[in-house]
Design an enzyme around this catalytic site. Structure first.
Site, PDB file in Angstrom:
ATOM      1  CB  ALA A  45      -0.737   0.010   1.243  1.00 22.45           C
ATOM      2  CD  GLU A  46       0.644   5.041   1.041  1.00 16.53           C
ATOM      3  OE1 GLU A  46       1.556   5.502   0.434  1.00 16.53           O
ATOM      4  OE2 GLU A  46      -0.319   5.419   0.552  1.00 16.53           O
ATOM      5  CB  THR A  47       7.388   2.516  -0.614  1.00 15.31           C
ATOM      6  OG1 THR A  47       7.165   0.931  -1.082  1.00 15.31           O
ATOM      7  CG2 THR A  47       8.993   2.463  -0.342  1.00 15.31           C
TER       8      THR A  47
END
Length: 264
Positions: A45-47
């Site tokens: 979903a996020e880095t």
């Protein structure tokens, strides 16, 4: 070039729950296109990418397809890594986002608490565009800075939601927050963001900048308990401070590894 990367489950007391985020601690910023490619390759979903800047840390967040204005769970995960591996003294980290301004994280034992700006939201009509993608009918709709929030009658409604993702993706917003009163907590939620490359986000810290003021005002209390009802689930402690909100949770390290990048 070799980069160290960590993967952390945020808003989680054990691995395989909460929301996974990848964290890269950098000496200097990489090209935007390269950070986006890394996030796409991670397919989380996020880095989050973090660069030390004096007494604070600058932070940016990428989904597999876009850079976003604010991400709670990846900020929580970044703080966890800095406290554990970054040589941070004390129990507070000050982050700064070029899109969202100052963001704090405080540590009390294993609990990490985000201090984020409160979202500004306003009621909007329940249009077919908003209600059509869902198999349950919301009672209220609101528009915040980046998301729509749909309010339903019950926790059962939230659990039963089966959104048609193509129709959700057509809505002009980062994502859709679905929420209702909880049976064992103050409120529950889910978050759908197919337009941002995430069909359903497991635990969305930034969505709580909208959820907390809404439920604090509706329930007449400033401290609340919440659960995001994804398949991984996540528990969130919430405090309403009017212009700011506090969003608390635990984190667990899942993986530490290396990224190998070409030097040219």
């Amino acid at each position: 070039m070799t980069l160290t990367m960590y993967q952390v489950d945020a808003f989680a007391r054990q691995v395989f729950t909460g929301n996974p985020a990848a964290i890269c601690l950098l000496a200097n910023w990489l090209d935007d296109s390269l950070m986006q490619q890394i996030a796409m390759e991670n397919n989380l979903a996020e880095t989050a990418f973090v660069v030390a800047n004096g007494n604070r840390y600058d932070i940016r967040w990428f989904t597999p397809t876009v850079e976003v204005d604010l991400c709670g769970h990846a900020t929580l995960a970044a703080a966890y890594i800095l406290f554990r591996f970054g040589g941070v003294d004390g129990d507070r980290i000050d982050f700064h986002s070029h899109r969202s301004g100052p963001l704090g994280v405080a540590r009390a034992g294993e609990l990490l608490t985000l201090n984020f700006p409160t979202d500004e939201y306003h009621p909007v009509p329940l249009t077919p565009e908003l209600t059509g993608p869902f198999n349950r009918v919301p009672k209220e709709a609101y528009r915040g800075k980046t998301d729509y929030m749909l309010v339903f009658d019950s926790e059962d409604d939230i659990r039963a939601l089966e959104p048609r993702m193509r129709e959700v993706a057509a809505i002009q917003a980062r994502g859709i927050i679905a929420t209702a009163p909880g049976t064992e907590v103050d409120f529950v939620s889910r978050f759908f963001g197919p337009a941002s490359g995430i069909d359903e986000d497991p635990v969305t810290g930034s969505a709580h900048t909208t959820l907390i003021p809404y439920w604090a005002n509706r329930l007449g209390k400033t401290k609340l308990a919440a659960v995001q009802l994804s398949s991984r689930t996540g528990k969130v402690t919430c405090t309403y401070l009017e212009k700011r909100v506090e969003i608390g949770g635990n984190a667990r390290l899942f993986m530490k590894g290396e990224i190998y990048l070409p030097n040219d």
